[in-house]
Design an enzyme around this catalytic site. Structure first.
Site, PDB file in Angstrom:
ATOM      1  N   ARG A 105       0.853  -1.192   0.000  1.00 29.92           N
ATOM      2  CA  ARG A 105       0.000   0.000   0.000  1.00 29.92           C
ATOM      3  C   ARG A 105       0.890   1.244   0.000  1.00 29.92           C
ATOM      4  O   ARG A 105       1.960   1.251   0.643  1.00 29.92           O
ATOM      5  CB  ARG A 105      -0.859  -0.037   1.266  1.00 29.92           C
ATOM      6  CG  ARG A 105      -1.809   1.107   1.465  1.00 29.92           C
ATOM      7  CD  ARG A 105      -2.999   0.981   0.592  1.00 29.92           C
ATOM      8  NE  ARG A 105      -4.057   1.919   0.946  1.00 29.92           N
ATOM      9  CZ  ARG A 105      -5.013   2.271   0.095  1.00 29.92           C
ATOM     10  NH1 ARG A 105      -5.043   1.791  -1.135  1.00 29.92           N
ATOM     11  NH2 ARG A 105      -5.951   3.114   0.461  1.00 29.92           N
ATOM     12  N   THR A 378      -9.423   0.398 -10.169  1.00 25.21           N
ATOM     13  CA  THR A 378      -8.681  -0.576  -9.363  1.00 25.21           C
ATOM     14  C   THR A 378      -8.842  -1.914 -10.068  1.00 25.21           C
ATOM     15  O   THR A 378      -9.679  -2.060 -10.968  1.00 25.21           O
ATOM     16  CB  THR A 378      -9.184  -0.586  -7.910  1.00 25.21           C
ATOM     17  OG1 THR A 378      -8.848   0.679  -7.345  1.00 25.21           O
ATOM     18  CG2 THR A 378      -8.604  -1.673  -7.046  1.00 25.21           C
ATOM     19  N   ASN A 398      -6.154   4.145  -7.249  1.00 25.42           N
ATOM     20  CA  ASN A 398      -7.352   4.780  -6.702  1.00 25.42           C
ATOM     21  C   ASN A 398      -8.351   5.106  -7.805  1.00 25.42           C
ATOM     22  O   ASN A 398      -8.803   4.212  -8.473  1.00 25.42           O
ATOM     23  CB  ASN A 398      -7.025   5.983  -5.821  1.00 25.42           C
ATOM     24  CG  ASN A 398      -8.215   6.333  -4.933  1.00 25.42           C
ATOM     25  OD1 ASN A 398      -9.062   5.486  -4.682  1.00 25.42           O
ATOM     26  ND2 ASN A 398      -8.309   7.552  -4.477  1.00 25.42           N
ATOM     27  N   GLU A 417      -3.926   8.141  -4.179  1.00 28.27           N
ATOM     28  CA  GLU A 417      -4.345   7.395  -2.988  1.00 28.27           C
ATOM     29  C   GLU A 417      -4.462   8.282  -1.750  1.00 28.27           C
ATOM     30  O   GLU A 417      -5.073   7.882  -0.755  1.00 28.27           O
ATOM     31  CB  GLU A 417      -3.330   6.278  -2.726  1.00 28.27           C
ATOM     32  CG  GLU A 417      -3.939   4.945  -2.380  1.00 28.27           C
ATOM     33  CD  GLU A 417      -4.631   4.287  -3.562  1.00 28.27           C
ATOM     34  OE1 GLU A 417      -5.819   3.990  -3.450  1.00 28.27           O
ATOM     35  OE2 GLU A 417      -3.968   4.083  -4.599  1.00 28.27           O
ATOM     36  N   SER A 449      -7.737   1.480   3.233  1.00 25.90           N
ATOM     37  CA  SER A 449      -8.217   0.930   1.956  1.00 25.90           C
ATOM     38  C   SER A 449      -9.492   0.125   2.184  1.00 25.90           C
ATOM     39  O   SER A 449      -9.784  -0.298   3.308  1.00 25.90           O
ATOM     40  CB  SER A 449      -7.128   0.011   1.399  1.00 25.90           C
ATOM     41  OG  SER A 449      -7.574  -0.626   0.232  1.00 25.90           O
ATOM     42  N   SER A 450     -10.234  -0.080   1.107  1.00 26.16           N
ATOM     43  CA  SER A 450     -11.369  -1.008   1.162  1.00 26.16           C
ATOM     44  C   SER A 450     -11.044  -2.298   0.422  1.00 26.16           C
ATOM     45  O   SER A 450     -11.896  -3.193   0.330  1.00 26.16           O
ATOM     46  CB  SER A 450     -12.598  -0.374   0.502  1.00 26.16           C
ATOM     47  OG  SER A 450     -12.958   0.799   1.175  1.00 26.16           O
ATOM     48  N   GLY A 470     -14.018   0.725  -4.985  1.00 26.44           N
ATOM     49  CA  GLY A 470     -14.010   1.673  -3.871  1.00 26.44           C
ATOM     50  C   GLY A 470     -14.688   1.064  -2.657  1.00 26.44           C
ATOM     51  O   GLY A 470     -14.474  -0.105  -2.330  1.00 26.44           O
TER      52      GLY A 470
END
Ligand code: DON
Length: 568
Positions: A105, A378, A398, A417, A449-450, A470
């Protein structure tokens, strides 16, 4: 003769039962194959799926294939992910049943600060937060790829990067999604000459089928192939990146790049209907939210309920998990995430107690907002190799094309991001998500993040799944998992009509086919606000190995035409 007390006797009985049970489990398991014998890859682009199989055919394992797939996506699908962005790779190593998440990340640059996107009047400058170099955090994908190759792969990094280098140099044809997204982002891309040169050759959106080549990206990838992460984070490429970012108003430094660290994270585990779910821990919110929702739902046996009742309960679980996401989740290296509380069945029982069977709970604890945009980017891919190694990976820049900013001479866009942080307490980001202290901007912190790459492990079946989207990633993966639990395979999970609730805004958002008019009315009668959208979302790619039948299946979401699932 030894006297047996009633307690001892029942203990013995229990022991015998447990022994017989484990013998049964052992026998049934050993009836099943211990490796699939075939490999399956499902990704968002056919060239990436092919590249993964190419590397497997050269003797690579699922982890080498993950390097090949990720790097090809970084060339052909820059709308969604790339070496200017980050990724979470969730791994299962078959030889010792080891599961780990490789956290690549992005990290905030050292000069980032809490109020960096606020205007003088205290409002959030949304343009700065999503477009241009100030929106970009320090990329993690390259460091993650090297980590994967060195620690888990069988082939050298350079070998697994070959397909990406070849495709970047020789070019690839423009496909529907790329074409549409270029049309959509054309104005923003035009702000930066390097991005314009790469994606708007001849000064306009290229035709469908036109070949796009990215020789400068091929050069950068070659440098990484030769020098590993140093080819990106130190030396000439790093200098070019820092100079380019700063010249355009960004705040990156050489120390930021050199200081990027990959982290190995212990996955979140949840149990549901006899299966073990292995999923993404913080800095993703996905795994905790999914575990919390499954814990809330399990006693309801939702698979046995009618559609409206089931939807109501699933939505109530989503509402509560997304509230906790906003309140409690952030980078665990910076904020004490109460993970064990959030995934505890007792905590879920407390939340369940507040759910009414016939009535929606209004999300009125925080101010609601009404500007949730559609998530279309993504990338996710799922792999299982013939030995049973598995990778669930979700990769991102993102929003579409990230910040759209490209440093001259590099061929790749930088992420945006930084917008996954909460720019201001309670203020929604691009996905309408809100956050507070846990996810405020801090130097070197990872934005929440998801992304929810997920493995489902059972004695009879194992599965790998995930999707972009998202905030909706979390609800899509939940629906996919529940569909697996209902006995369905990847073809069904990826097709399933989707619905979503994220606490705020307080409404169910649904794909056109998710509900009939009567079902919408029934949900409204329970107090839910239902918004049926005129479009679909997500791009799910899943694989499954049925250990009983030996069958390996894979499927790619038909919502995007470029995806490809191949079992070989
Ligand atoms: O990490 C996250 O949660 C987001 N950056 C993911 C973005 C995404 O899935 C965009 N796709 N619609």
């Amino acid at each position: 003769m030894e006297e047996i007390s009633p307690i001892d006797g029942s203990r013995r009985g229990l022991k015998t039962t447990l022994y017989l049970l484990s013998l049964f489990v052992y026998c049934t398991q050993s009836l099943y194959a211990d490796h699939p014998g075939k490999a399956a890859i499902a990704s968002a682009h056919y060239l990436a799926t092919e590249a993964g199989h190419e590397v497997l055919a050269q003797g690579g394992n699922a982890f080498d294939a993950a390097v090949a797939v990720s790097s090809v996506l970084a060339v052909v699908e820059q709308t969604s992910s790339g070496i200017g962005g980050g990724a979470l790779w969730l791994l299962h190593r078959a030889s010792d049943n080891h599961e780990v998440m490789i956290d690549g990340r992005e990290m905030a640059p050292a000069a980032a600060h809490k109020d960096m996107y606020l205007n003088a009047d205290g409002s959030v400058n949304r343009d700065l937060a999503v477009n241009g170099p100030l929106a970009a955090a320090i990329p993690g994908e390259v460091a993650g790829l090297e980590h994967l190759a060195v620690n888990y792969g069988k082939l050298p990094l350079a070998q697994s990067l070959k397909p990406a280098i070849r495709i970047a140099r020789e070019g690839f044809p423009v496909y529907t999604k790329l074409f549409r997204m270029l049309e959509y982002k054309e104005k923003v891309i035009r702000r930066w000459p390097a991005a314009t040169k790469a994606f708007l050759p001849a000064g306009k959106v290229p035709e469908m089928g036109q070949i796009i080549s990215l020789p400068e990206l091929a050069d950068v990838l070659e440098k990484i192939a030769g020098e590993g992460r140093d080819g990106f984070y130190t030396g000439a490429v790093a200098q070019k990146l820092v100079a380019g970012v700063r010249a355009a108003g960004g705040i990156w430094s050489m120390e930021d790049l050199a200081g990027y660290v990959v982290k190995e994270r212990k996955p979140v585990r949840a149990h549901y209907a006899g299966y073990e779910l292995v999923t993404a821990p913080p800095p993703s919110s996905g795994g905790i939210a999914i575990a919390e929702m499954l814990n809330i739902l399990e006693p309801y046996h939702v698979e046995k309920l009618g559609k409206v009742q089931r939807t109501h309960l699933v939505v109530e679980a989503m509402r509560r998990a997304f509230r906790d996401r906003a309140l409690y989740l952030g980078d665990p290296d910076f904020y004490p995430v109460p993970q064990s509380m959030l995934i505890a069945p007792d905590y879920a029982a407390g939340l369940r107690a507040g759910i009414m069977f016939d009535k929606a709970t209004p999300s009125d604890m925080l101010p609601g907002r009404d500007n949730l945009p559609d998530g279309t980017d993504t990338s996710h891919f799922s792999i299982i190799d013939s030995a049973g190694n598995m990778v669930a990976a979700t990769l991102t820049v993102n929003t579409i094309f990230g910040s759209s900013f490209m440093v001259p001479g590099t061929g790749f866009v930088l992420n945006n991001e930084m917008d996954d942080f909460s720019a201001k307490p309670g203020e929604p980001n691009a996905y309408g998500l809100i956050g507070f202290t846990a996810n405020e901007i801090q130097p070197k912190k990872r934005p929440l993040s998801s992304m929810s790459p997920t493995l489902i492990l059972g004695a009879d079946k194992v599965a790998v799944l995930g999707t972009p989207g998202g905030s909706r990633i979390i609800s899509m993966v939940l629906l996919g998992v529940l569909d697996f639990m209902a006995g369905n395979g990847p073809q069904s999970w990826v097709k399933l009509p989707r619905y979503h609730h994220q606490f705020l805004p307080d409404r169910i958002s649904a794909e056109p086919d998710a509900f009939t008019a009567e079902e919408v009315l029934a949900l409204q009668a329970m107090g839910h606000s239902v918004e049926v959208r005129n479009r679909c979302w997500g791009n799910m790619h899943g694989v499954m190995w049925d250990r009983k039948t030996g069958e390996v299946t894979a499927a790619s979401d038909a919502r995007s035409d470029a995806g490809r699932a191949i079992v070989r």
